[in-house]
Design a protein around this motif. Structure first.
Motif, PDB file in Angstrom:
ATOM      1  N   ARG B  35      77.244 -12.740  39.354  1.00 55.18           N
ATOM      2  CA  ARG B  35      75.817 -12.921  39.075  1.00 55.18           C
ATOM      3  C   ARG B  35      75.217 -13.991  40.002  1.00 55.18           C
ATOM      4  N   THR B  36      75.952 -15.095  40.201  1.00 51.57           N
ATOM      5  CA  THR B  36      75.490 -16.156  41.100  1.00 51.57           C
ATOM      6  C   THR B  36      75.206 -15.563  42.476  1.00 51.57           C
ATOM      7  N   LEU B  37      76.147 -14.784  42.936  1.00 49.68           N
ATOM      8  CA  LEU B  37      76.029 -14.173  44.259  1.00 49.68           C
ATOM      9  C   LEU B  37      74.829 -13.233  44.311  1.00 49.68           C
ATOM     10  N   GLU B  38      74.694 -12.410  43.268  1.00 54.30           N
ATOM     11  CA  GLU B  38      73.587 -11.446  43.247  1.00 54.30           C
ATOM     12  C   GLU B  38      72.235 -12.154  43.282  1.00 54.30           C
ATOM     13  N   LEU B  39      72.115 -13.238  42.499  1.00 57.08           N
ATOM     14  CA  LEU B  39      70.867 -14.002  42.495  1.00 57.08           C
ATOM     15  C   LEU B  39      70.607 -14.578  43.877  1.00 57.08           C
ATOM     16  N   GLY B  40      71.639 -15.148  44.472  1.00 58.22           N
ATOM     17  CA  GLY B  40      71.493 -15.758  45.788  1.00 58.22           C
ATOM     18  C   GLY B  40      71.092 -14.735  46.835  1.00 58.22           C
ATOM     19  N   VAL B  41      71.738 -13.579  46.804  1.00 54.15           N
ATOM     20  CA  VAL B  41      71.455 -12.531  47.794  1.00 54.15           C
ATOM     21  C   VAL B  41      70.026 -12.030  47.639  1.00 54.15           C
ATOM     22  N   LYS B  42      69.605 -11.912  46.381  1.00 54.24           N
ATOM     23  CA  LYS B  42      68.276 -11.365  46.088  1.00 54.24           C
ATOM     24  C   LYS B  42      67.174 -12.222  46.705  1.00 54.24           C
ATOM     25  N   TYR B  43      67.335 -13.540  46.647  1.00 52.23           N
ATOM     26  CA  TYR B  43      66.234 -14.405  47.070  1.00 52.23           C
ATOM     27  C   TYR B  43      66.452 -15.047  48.430  1.00 52.23           C
TER      28      TYR B  43
END
Lengths: 317, 349
Positions: B35-43
């Motif tokens: 989830r951390t990675l997904e949030l980071g990638v998204k923004y």
């Protein structure tokens, strides 16, 4: 009763299998398309071998390799599950003991293996991108409506040279289209593509590696005479395509299986498993925010394997 | 103040103690996950390197649980890391979060001790110095812990899990320099004792970009995977070595730079020279192979990669370079390390 060794190489595009005798002579081999269904492909292979070899054999050892090696190994009860780099190297030095370089281009990956005195001493593999591998050639052949088997032969008919950008498949494709619109003959464009693939391979995968003869060319793309010729031209060395170039990985796996069992006999479940039904079920674990996908593998509704968690909660380690 | 910072593996413990010693309440974000990675990638900007994305995700998850003050290091030379903090602050502000953001430069220790930290925390420089000393000692402890863990992991993986749990608690608990020194000694002795065990099959030197060397989530738990094959991992870079280097307390780096300069006369930025020099140093110490890890598109490490190819040739030692991007499947990584280790084993025979 003769002892046989089985090697299975489950790749992204194709699934390969061999049956070897005690002296590593190939009794039979088969090359099937994986078509995204590795379980079916492995069972088909076993069925084919059952018909060709019969039940009157003793299994000395079974090995699996390729990107689907783990699943295949669990399904059939392999004695050894080894990565394709070592498998290819083992097979290469078995047939050609003085081989020093192995070029292997498969469906989704390409690699170079450097051997010295029969021992693999260095290797490299394409990383994030699959540019210049078999599936790209496949795609281009389809786009041009040419059977993949004929693709390489056409390249040899080219009378003029066309440069194709080989760094990235997306650019290569637009370059090919552009050159075709300009009116270049299709043979020249295909020849250009073969050269681009070789350039890309030598610049990206084989970069900095000491390519010495004997050079073996293995994997599905070795069937393409256009690429073979392009390698020969670029390296200015003889390129040997071994007789069983399609199934070298599987042969390596079978040889490794013999090393592993060392006469103890195999764990292999037997040809009968081709009648079993295998299923996999993926569930998402909600234990933490990683939400790992856990793969359960069933044989005739009996759970035989759990795989895919980071923490070991499901797989126990 | 509820302070937060991005995780850097076990060494986060030292950072946490530093901020706590200055009077901050530290708000630790949840452990790094997909989830951390997904949030980071998204923004994040699409082409930025992976550490930016993961640390941004780290900040978002910290803000979600109530952090109001964010700390980020900055000041790498000739590398994108120099822009990380400014860009992350801007992105987080645009997302609508309310927070204070402090970029802490690595290259101005005096400003750090006498101006920046006293201003932020309203404390005397002496208190900052004391907290800094605690951080250095604690990071040394984290390093010793990691080094011992590396040995026991290679010998007995199941036992290492118990050791890890037990000592992590101890390390987090100690706050007094005296206790830290005792624990440091204890860990060093354990390592020495375990090193005598002959269960270690191979020794591999790990070099590359520092975030990837420190944070197991980023490198897909590479060290753990290696140790499952009975491999002892050696690695030099850590928060401790970095702090020592910045405060000019580490004479060893002269040797590392001396080795590196033979292959690269100028620094291309980041820590490329460390990567090159450490690789040579490990080889001279007799490791069986070198593994080089870095984020995909990392400029300094890509330059180092070319020097490593030359080193591999000069010393006849295999070097495996692995670049990481945001894909999470371990299969490709495992194939490569399995083959690499097999190759090292067969060479040894």
């Amino acid at each position: 009763m003769a002892t046989v060794y089985i090697g299975i190489d489950v790749g992204s595009i194709s699934t390969k299998g061999v049956v070897l005798d005690d002296n590593f002579n190939v009794i039979t081999y088969e090359y099937l398309r994986t078509k995204g269904r590795p379980i079916e492909a492995v069972l088909n292979l076993i069925k084919i071998f059952k018909e060709r070899v019969g039940n009157n054999v003793k299994f000395g050892g079974v090995g699996t390799t390729g990107s689907g090696r783990r699943l295949a190994g669990v399904m059939i009860g392999a004695d050894i599950v080894k990565n394709e780099i070592i498998a290819h190297a083992i097979a290469a030095s078995h047939f050609y003991p003085n081989c020093q370089t192995v070029i292997e281009i498969g469906g989704q990956d390409s690699k170079i293996i450097i051997l010295r005195n029969g021992i693999p001493v260095d290797f490299a593999m394409n990383t994030v991108c699959a540019a210049g591998t078999g599936s790209f050639l496949d795609h281009q052949a389809q786009r041009l409506g040419i059977p993949i088997e004929e693709f390489g032969k056409l390249a040899l008919k080219a009378k003029t040279k066309v440069n194709i950008a080989g760094r990235c498949t997306v650019f290569a494709e637009s370059d090919m289209i552009h050159k075709a619109q300009l009116g270049f003959p299709i043979e020249s464009i295909i020849a250009g593509l073969c050269e681009a693939i070789v350039r890309n391979y030598l610049n990206v995968v084989a970069k900095g590696k000491d390519i010495k003869p004997l050079i073996l060319f293995q994997g599905g793309v070795a069937a393409n005479v256009g690429v073979r010729e392009a390698f020969k031209k670029e390296l200015k060395e003889e390129i040997i395509v071994p007789e069983y170039f399609l199934v070298m990985g599987a042969i390596g796996a079978a040889i490794l299986a013999k090393e592993e069992t060392n006469g103890r006999g195999s764990r292999f479940y037997g040809f009968g498993i081709s009648n079993c039904e295998f299923n996999t079920k993926a569930i998402e674990c909600n234990g933490c925010a990683n939400r790992c996908e856990i793969i359960h593998t069933y044989r005739d509704n009996e759970l035989i394997d759990i795989y895919g968690d980071r923490c070991g909660k499901w797989s126990g380690g | 103040m509820k302070a937060a910072f991005p995780y850097i593996g076990y060494h986060s413990i030292a950072l946490k103690d530093f901020l706590t010693a200055l009077g901050a309440k530290v708000c630790l974000p949840p452990p790094l996950t997909k989830r951390t990675l997904e949030l980071g990638v998204k923004y994040s900007p699409e082409m930025v390197c992976l550490p930016f994305k993961i640390t941004l995700g780290n900040f978002i998850e910290a803000l979600e649980i109530g952090a109001d003050t964010l700390f980020m290091a900055t000041g790498a030379r000739k590398c994108r890391f120099g822009y990380y903090s400014y860009l992350q602050e801007k992105i987080l502000k645009e997302l609508g979060y309310q927070f204070k953001f402090y970029s802490v430069s690595q290259y101005s220790p005096y400003e750090f001790v006498f101006e920046k930290m006293p201003q932020i925390f309203n404390v005397s420089p002496l208190k900052v110095l004391k907290a800094l000393y605690l951080m250095i000692k604690k990071s040394e402890l984290c390093e010793n812990f990691k080094n011992s863990l590396r040995v026991i992991r290679a010998i007995d993986y199941q036992k290492s899990l118990i050791f890890e749990k037990e000592y992590l608690k101890k390390i987090e608990g100690v706050k007094k320099i005296k206790e830290i020194n005792i624990l440091n000694k204890e860990l060093k002795e354990l390592r020495k004792k375990w090193l005598k065990n002959n269960g270690i099959k191979l020794r591999v030197g790990l070099v590359g970009e520092i975030y990837f060397l420190l944070e197991d989530f980023a490198n897909q738990e590479l060290e753990k995977e290696l140790s499952k094959f009975g491999v002892l991992v050696l690695s030099k870079r850590s928060l401790y070595s970095r702090l020592k280097h910045l405060l000019k307390m580490e004479p060893g780096f002269l040797k590392i730079y001396y080795y590196a300069r033979k292959y690269l006369s100028v620094s291309p930025g980041g820590e490329a020279l460390n990567t090159i020099g450490e690789a040579v140093n490990f080889i001279k110490k007799g490791v069986d192979g070198i593994i080089h890890i870095f984020p995909f598109t990392c400029m300094p490490e890509n330059i180092a990669l070319h020097s490593l190819e030359k080193i591999s040739e000069d010393y006849n030692v295999p070097i495996l370079s692995l670049s990481f991007d945001e894909h999470t499947s371990k299969t490709g990584l495992l194939t490569r390390i399995e083959a690499f280790l097999e190759l090292l084993k067969r060479r040894k025979k």
